[in-house]
Design an enzyme around this catalytic site. Sequence first.
Site, PDB file in Angstrom:
ATOM      1  N   THR A 390       0.894  -1.181   0.102  1.00 47.03           N
ATOM      2  CA  THR A 390       0.053   0.097  -0.052  1.00 47.03           C
ATOM      3  C   THR A 390       0.869   1.065   0.186  1.00 47.03           C
ATOM      4  O   THR A 390       2.123   1.209   0.387  1.00 47.03           O
ATOM      5  CB  THR A 390      -1.022   0.094   1.192  1.00 47.03           C
ATOM      6  N   ALA A 392       2.025   2.542  -2.567  1.00 46.52           N
ATOM      7  CA  ALA A 392       3.000   2.269  -3.575  1.00 46.52           C
ATOM      8  C   ALA A 392       3.165   3.214  -4.725  1.00 46.52           C
ATOM      9  O   ALA A 392       4.104   2.951  -5.595  1.00 46.52           O
ATOM     10  CB  ALA A 392       2.729   0.870  -4.489  1.00 46.52           C
ATOM     11  N   SER A 393       2.476   4.422  -4.649  1.00 43.65           N
ATOM     12  CA  SER A 393       2.720   5.450  -5.642  1.00 43.65           C
ATOM     13  C   SER A 393       3.954   6.230  -5.605  1.00 43.65           C
ATOM     14  O   SER A 393       4.267   7.079  -6.517  1.00 43.65           O
ATOM     15  CB  SER A 393       1.550   6.084  -5.845  1.00 43.65           C
ATOM     16  N   GLY A 395       7.467   7.357  -2.649  1.00 41.87           N
ATOM     17  CA  GLY A 395       8.282   7.180  -1.310  1.00 41.87           C
ATOM     18  C   GLY A 395       8.842   5.644  -1.167  1.00 41.87           C
ATOM     19  O   GLY A 395       9.111   4.955  -2.046  1.00 41.87           O
ATOM     20  N   ILE A 396       8.344   5.188   0.198  1.00 42.84           N
ATOM     21  CA  ILE A 396       8.924   4.021   0.598  1.00 42.84           C
ATOM     22  C   ILE A 396       8.291   2.731  -0.117  1.00 42.84           C
ATOM     23  O   ILE A 396       8.862   1.811  -0.478  1.00 42.84           O
ATOM     24  CB  ILE A 396       8.516   3.878   2.058  1.00 42.84           C
ATOM     25  N   GLY A 397       6.885   2.991  -0.277  1.00 37.28           N
ATOM     26  CA  GLY A 397       6.132   1.964  -1.175  1.00 37.28           C
ATOM     27  C   GLY A 397       6.715   1.761  -2.416  1.00 37.28           C
ATOM     28  O   GLY A 397       6.684   0.708  -2.929  1.00 37.28           O
ATOM     29  N   SER A 522       6.391   3.209  13.594  1.00 35.10           N
ATOM     30  CA  SER A 522       7.108   4.546  13.467  1.00 35.10           C
ATOM     31  C   SER A 522       8.076   4.615  14.929  1.00 35.10           C
ATOM     32  O   SER A 522       7.533   3.885  15.865  1.00 35.10           O
ATOM     33  CB  SER A 522       6.515   5.740  13.710  1.00 35.10           C
ATOM     34  N   TYR A 535      -0.479  10.851  15.160  1.00 32.17           N
ATOM     35  CA  TYR A 535       0.145   9.900  14.473  1.00 32.17           C
ATOM     36  C   TYR A 535       0.500   8.768  15.211  1.00 32.17           C
ATOM     37  O   TYR A 535       0.300   7.594  14.807  1.00 32.17           O
ATOM     38  CB  TYR A 535       1.342  10.686  13.911  1.00 32.17           C
TER      39      TYR A 535
END
Length: 679
Positions: A390, A392-393, A395-397, A522, A535
């Site tokens: 998730t 995935a568009s 950054g990390i994903g 986190s 958060y």
Amino acid sequence: MAYFVTGATGFIGRHLVAELVDHRQGPVFVLVRASSLPRMEAFVRQWGSTRVQPVVGDLAEPGLGVDPAWVEEHAGKIDHFFHLAAIYDMTADDATNEAMNVGGTRHALALAESLQAGCFHQVSSVAAAGDYHGRFDESMFDEGQPLPSPYHRTKYESEKIVRYEATVPWRVYRPAIVVGDSGTGTMDKVDGPYYFFPVIKRLRDLFPARLPLLGVDLGDTNVVPVDYVAKAMDHLAHLPGRDGEAFHLVNPEPQPVVDMINAFCAAAGAPRFATPVDRSITTAGGLIPRALRPSTLVNAMVRSAPAQLMLDQTVGRLGIPAEVLSHTSFPSVFDSRVTERALAGSGISVPPLETYARALWSYWEENLDDSVARDPKARAALKGKLVVITGASSGIGKVTALKVAQAGGIPVLVARGKEKLEDTKATIEMRGGQAHVFACDLSDLEAIDSLCERMVEELPSVDFVVNNAGRSIRRSLKLSQDRFHDFERTMQLNYFGAIRLVMGLMPQLHRQRSGHIVNISSIGVQTNPPRFSAYVASKAALDSWSNVVSSEVVGHGITFTNVHMPLVRTPMIAPTRIYDKFPTISPAQAADVVIRAMVDKPHEINTALGTAGALAHTIAPRAAFRVLNLAYQVFPDSAAAKGQKPTSEAAAAAVEAPASSHRETEQMLLAQLFRGVHW
């Protein structure tokens, strides 16, 4: 105008065609082998112009193998013929260099003459200067210079063919070492300084960034970004009255090799090299002859046959070819005054390497670093496995998806923006991998239910789930009194969305009697930094849920890993301007952690600081809260947290400017002391 371009699918060629499409009129004919037509069609879509028209041919054939009927039809109609197709590789063998660089140039020139082209533009290289010692200007060519490798020789020979045999007007361009785009970092292969990046990465992972390393003066090199080369070629090609000239597309100031390496070390967060003996001492007044200077001695040593054999068996195993080490520096200083005058007023110039080194490093780390592909353990764990990711568009994903595909896995890309997911899928497929796209708003619980139904129906299995999508809000409680929706939004995506997805896929995982879920949590869950109550609470809820559920499903081979991730340099933290100066890890570093979570499947992955923070809260909670309160006083709320919307980066910086240099010193001290914590 009409253009013909060879090597249009190559690195420089793609950028040149883009420049022609964006700034010139008329058709752009591009040479392409029949077998490469599908790849060319993909590039044509990227260029977004019907003016780019493929012409089937082959560099190895006389006249480039272009249909004589096509040549007859277009004779006299091609204004500019750009010849870029060649081998730009120091490690290529003699036969390949000869066929592609010398034979290819001869065939390209023959076609240009048959087409009666207005001008033949030969893309050569500063390698044509060979081992010439001293200043080498644009008017120089045949100076009796030694040509130490097949690459140098064929670059010289191909330029000689154009200079002495062409019957059409010509111009020559000599780029230095070409690296990625100075804005995006885009690069298509490991070459030149990129060979050193795996070693820099290893240094970063093993040693603190502030540790000085001993270096040696290796002489000067010269690198330029590909966007500069393409823009300069486009401009120079269209200047009137410059036929029969050569242009040096180089950095006007030679770059010490150590400085170049240090620029990339700084971008990576790795320790840098210090040279205790400065070259001003060794070269002052010619006290030390050139033959006895450190850079000359080192270069002579690494070029010897015994040294090359030893280097192959040592640094060669780290991915640095011995041939590259033997040609790291240039004995020539490339004079580019003619080129600089020709470019005057165009706005085209070479940017300092320090301004774009991070872009180059980030692109390599995210796209070209093949360490996961070379890891047998990672390939064994991920090959053929379907990995739901998730967020995935970007950054990390996104980087995790690229690395999963690199290891032979099949990423299942999930995010709201379908267009970005399709772009990532296209990138994976162009590299020979597979991927699936499922667009979904993960804050919509009903949409998640439909997503799970589709995935169970359309996918043969679900082997891994990476809960990466998340929302971060940095706002103090006193500014949250009228913003209860902050807590609802973070819980909706970070907690309810994540567990709804896992619960929706759980029946399939039970049927498989296998599955591993990775939750991107986190470091804040362990350290409880101020201003992150919304958060951290949502991530802590996901941690606790996973810990409870783990005991219920482990008997069916279903396991969880909670990754307590430190601060990552992603778009999610961009609104908080003070983070620009904070020590962070890159998305690629975070993705490597996610890969480890899938391969090793530990229950948790923590940083040393996160573990220390959790321990401090257990054994000395009062002292821990005192330290956190100090940080609360030192770090202000961001402009975004205050509801302010500056119209520019300068205005944003002004809004968030520290009250004093003393306050800024305190901020950086805490940021360095508690590296990776969200303040």
